[in-house]
Design an enzyme around this catalytic site. Structure first.
Site, PDB file in Angstrom:
ATOM      1  N   SER A   1      -4.644  -7.304  -0.447  1.00 30.42           N
ATOM      2  CA  SER A   1      -3.851  -6.907  -1.619  1.00 30.42           C
ATOM      3  C   SER A   1      -2.454  -7.497  -1.536  1.00 30.42           C
ATOM      4  O   SER A   1      -1.708  -7.234  -0.599  1.00 30.42           O
ATOM      5  CB  SER A   1      -3.759  -5.384  -1.696  1.00 30.42           C
ATOM      6  OG  SER A   1      -2.856  -5.039  -2.720  1.00 30.42           O
TER       7      SER A   1
ATOM      8  N   HIS B   1      -6.573  -9.387  -4.160  1.00 28.56           N
ATOM      9  CA  HIS B   1      -6.445  -8.216  -5.025  1.00 28.56           C
ATOM     10  C   HIS B   1      -5.034  -8.164  -5.588  1.00 28.56           C
ATOM     11  O   HIS B   1      -4.051  -8.241  -4.849  1.00 28.56           O
ATOM     12  CB  HIS B   1      -6.738  -6.961  -4.192  1.00 28.56           C
ATOM     13  CG  HIS B   1      -6.799  -5.698  -4.981  1.00 28.56           C
ATOM     14  ND1 HIS B   1      -7.892  -5.325  -5.740  1.00 28.56           N
ATOM     15  CD2 HIS B   1      -5.899  -4.683  -5.126  1.00 28.56           C
ATOM     16  CE1 HIS B   1      -7.667  -4.150  -6.308  1.00 28.56           C
ATOM     17  NE2 HIS B   1      -6.460  -3.745  -5.945  1.00 28.56           N
TER      18      HIS B   1
ATOM     19  N   ASP C   1      -2.441  -5.946  -7.927  1.00 28.35           N
ATOM     20  CA  ASP C   1      -2.197  -4.604  -8.453  1.00 28.35           C
ATOM     21  C   ASP C   1      -1.155  -4.644  -9.551  1.00 28.35           C
ATOM     22  O   ASP C   1       0.014  -4.953  -9.297  1.00 28.35           O
ATOM     23  CB  ASP C   1      -1.699  -3.700  -7.322  1.00 28.35           C
ATOM     24  CG  ASP C   1      -2.809  -3.309  -6.376  1.00 28.35           C
ATOM     25  OD1 ASP C   1      -3.836  -2.795  -6.853  1.00 28.35           O
ATOM     26  OD2 ASP C   1      -2.654  -3.528  -5.156  1.00 28.35           O
TER      27      ASP C   1
ATOM     28  N   MET D   1       0.932  -2.510 -12.284  1.00 34.25           N
ATOM     29  CA  MET D   1       1.352  -1.125 -12.549  1.00 34.25           C
ATOM     30  C   MET D   1       2.376  -1.120 -13.669  1.00 34.25           C
ATOM     31  O   MET D   1       3.221  -2.014 -13.754  1.00 34.25           O
ATOM     32  CB  MET D   1       1.978  -0.533 -11.286  1.00 34.25           C
ATOM     33  CG  MET D   1       1.075  -0.601 -10.057  1.00 34.25           C
ATOM     34  SD  MET D   1       1.783   0.319  -8.679  1.00 34.25           S
ATOM     35  CE  MET D   1       0.671  -0.167  -7.355  1.00 34.25           C
TER      36      MET D   1
ATOM     37  N   HIS E   1      -6.504  -5.543 -10.705  1.00 33.24           N
ATOM     38  CA  HIS E   1      -6.615  -4.087 -10.838  1.00 33.24           C
ATOM     39  C   HIS E   1      -5.517  -3.600 -11.772  1.00 33.24           C
ATOM     40  O   HIS E   1      -4.347  -3.538 -11.383  1.00 33.24           O
ATOM     41  CB  HIS E   1      -6.489  -3.474  -9.421  1.00 33.24           C
ATOM     42  CG  HIS E   1      -6.487  -1.984  -9.388  1.00 33.24           C
ATOM     43  ND1 HIS E   1      -6.127  -1.277  -8.256  1.00 33.24           N
ATOM     44  CD2 HIS E   1      -6.798  -1.061 -10.330  1.00 33.24           C
ATOM     45  CE1 HIS E   1      -6.215   0.020  -8.501  1.00 33.24           C
ATOM     46  NE2 HIS E   1      -6.612   0.170  -9.760  1.00 33.24           N
TER      47      HIS E   1
ATOM     48  N   MET F   1      -3.563  -0.943 -13.419  1.00 33.18           N
ATOM     49  CA  MET F   1      -3.184   0.474 -13.418  1.00 33.18           C
ATOM     50  C   MET F   1      -2.243   0.676 -14.595  1.00 33.18           C
ATOM     51  O   MET F   1      -1.021   0.835 -14.438  1.00 33.18           O
ATOM     52  CB  MET F   1      -2.519   0.829 -12.076  1.00 33.18           C
ATOM     53  CG  MET F   1      -3.519   0.971 -10.944  1.00 33.18           C
ATOM     54  SD  MET F   1      -2.759   0.904  -9.317  1.00 33.18           S
ATOM     55  CE  MET F   1      -2.772  -0.865  -9.055  1.00 33.18           C
TER      56      MET F   1
ATOM     57  N   MET G   1     -11.047   4.541  -5.820  1.00 33.08           N
ATOM     58  CA  MET G   1      -9.731   4.637  -5.165  1.00 33.08           C
ATOM     59  C   MET G   1      -9.821   5.629  -4.008  1.00 33.08           C
ATOM     60  O   MET G   1     -10.289   6.760  -4.184  1.00 33.08           O
ATOM     61  CB  MET G   1      -8.660   5.118  -6.161  1.00 33.08           C
ATOM     62  CG  MET G   1      -8.301   4.128  -7.257  1.00 33.08           C
ATOM     63  SD  MET G   1      -7.790   2.483  -6.689  1.00 33.08           S
ATOM     64  CE  MET G   1      -6.399   2.866  -5.613  1.00 33.08           C
TER      65      MET G   1
ATOM     66  N   ASP H   1     -10.262   0.953  -2.214  1.00 31.65           N
ATOM     67  CA  ASP H   1      -8.873   0.505  -2.290  1.00 31.65           C
ATOM     68  C   ASP H   1      -7.955   1.656  -1.909  1.00 31.65           C
ATOM     69  O   ASP H   1      -7.929   2.677  -2.594  1.00 31.65           O
ATOM     70  CB  ASP H   1      -8.605   0.042  -3.732  1.00 31.65           C
ATOM     71  CG  ASP H   1      -7.202  -0.484  -3.961  1.00 31.65           C
ATOM     72  OD1 ASP H   1      -6.450  -0.654  -2.982  1.00 31.65           O
ATOM     73  OD2 ASP H   1      -6.866  -0.734  -5.135  1.00 31.65           O
TER      74      ASP H   1
HETATM   75  C1  DX5 Z   1      -2.584   1.276  -4.511  1.00 36.47           C
HETATM   76  C2  DX5 Z   1      -3.114  -0.098  -4.788  1.00 36.47           C
HETATM   77  C3  DX5 Z   1      -3.683  -0.758  -3.605  1.00 36.47           C
HETATM   78  C4  DX5 Z   1      -2.735  -1.018  -2.485  1.00 36.47           C
HETATM   79  C5  DX5 Z   1      -3.453  -0.616  -1.236  1.00 36.47           C
HETATM   80  O1  DX5 Z   1      -2.086   1.817  -5.680  1.00 36.47           O
HETATM   81  O2  DX5 Z   1      -4.114  -0.055  -5.800  1.00 36.47           O
HETATM   82  O3  DX5 Z   1      -4.382  -1.958  -3.933  1.00 36.47           O
HETATM   83  O4  DX5 Z   1      -2.324  -2.352  -2.360  1.00 36.47           O
HETATM   84  O5  DX5 Z   1      -2.560  -0.697  -0.197  1.00 36.47           O
HETATM   85  P1  DX5 Z   1      -2.910  -0.243   1.280  1.00 36.47           P
HETATM   86  O6  DX5 Z   1      -4.049  -1.113   1.727  1.00 36.47           O
HETATM   87  O7  DX5 Z   1      -1.637  -0.499   1.992  1.00 36.47           O
HETATM   88  O8  DX5 Z   1      -3.294   1.193   1.202  1.00 36.47           O
HETATM   89 ZN    ZN Z   2      -5.478  -1.895  -6.144  1.00 35.05          ZN
END
Ligand code: DX5
Ligand code: ZN
Length: 223
Positions: free
Chosen positions: A14, A39, A41, A43, A73, A75, A144, A182
């Protein structure tokens, strides 16, 4: 996608845990470690209480020559408004959450129309039943294993039954979507997820902090 390929374990670093002043270099580190997926993320400060980056970062990584499969991903409270932008920016797979109210089936279909694979995501508090009807329409289900918003949180072991349930439905239905986890995933917790049916392992903190990232990726791929 044949089942045999779908079942092969896949590490998925990620970028959230990379260096945000040098995202290209961090993405390259993940690719050079042998991870076929990256990956990303996204947000929005609404669906989750944090902000990251937007489609321009994906486009810039592509311009920089990154060939990695972009596992995106979203969010976002209104993901349907952004799928075109992410597809155009170079996403290969776009995952959307089940929790906000919008037309999930139409958005998944739109993602495929745009030439991407599509995924559905469940927060820890969301039961497996919430996505059951959508399983034949997706390429990936993301369970998740932390409340999304931040990297570095502890793994939620109580999510293992949810993985087993979705894996059972996958087998019963002869479906071949990937089953991804994840949040808090490392070589110990990821292995527990593998035993519960997961085949795709997002790893932020544990991957970027690993002393030997290539060994980390190889270990996951060998599960
Ligand atoms: C959390 C994200 C993850 C995050 C996971 O909101 O969706 O993808 O990067 O991070 P680790 O592996 O550090 O828990
Ligand atoms: Zn993620």
């Amino acid at each position: 996608m044949p089942w045999a390929d779908a079942a092969r374990p896949r590490p998925c670093p990620s970028l959230l845990a990379g260096d945000h002043a040098a995202l290209g270099a961090s993405a390259r580190i993940a690719a050079d470690a042998g991870a076929p997926w990256l990956h990303l993320d996204l947000m929005d400060g609404h669906f989750v209480p944090n902000l990251t980056f937007g489609p321009e970062v994906l486009a810039a990584l592509r311009r920089a020559g990154l060939k990695t499969f972009f596992d995106t991903h979203l969010m976002l409270a209104e993901p349907h408004r952004y799928v075109e932008a992410f597809a155009q920016a170079g996403a290969n797979l776009i995952s959307i959450h089940i929790e906000p109210a919008y037309d999930h089936a139409a958005t998944l279909a739109r993602i495929r129309e745009l030439g991407c694979q599509c995924g559905i995501v469940l927060n820890p508090g969301t039961p497996a039943e919430a996505v059951r009807a959508l399983l034949p329409r997706v390429d990936l289900v993301l369970v998740m294993t932390v409340q999304p918003g931040f990297g570095g949180q502890p793994f939620r072991r109580d999510m293992l039954p949810k993985l087993r349930q979705i894996d059972a439905w996958r087998r019963e239905g002869g479906l071949n979507f990937r089953l991804e986890v994840d949040g808090g995933v490392d070589l110990v917790t990821g292995r527990e997820c593998r035993d519960a049916g997961a085949d795709t392992f997002v790893a932020g903190t544990s991957f970027f902090k690993a002393a030997d990232r290539a060994a980390f990726a190889a270990a996951v791929a060998g599960w």
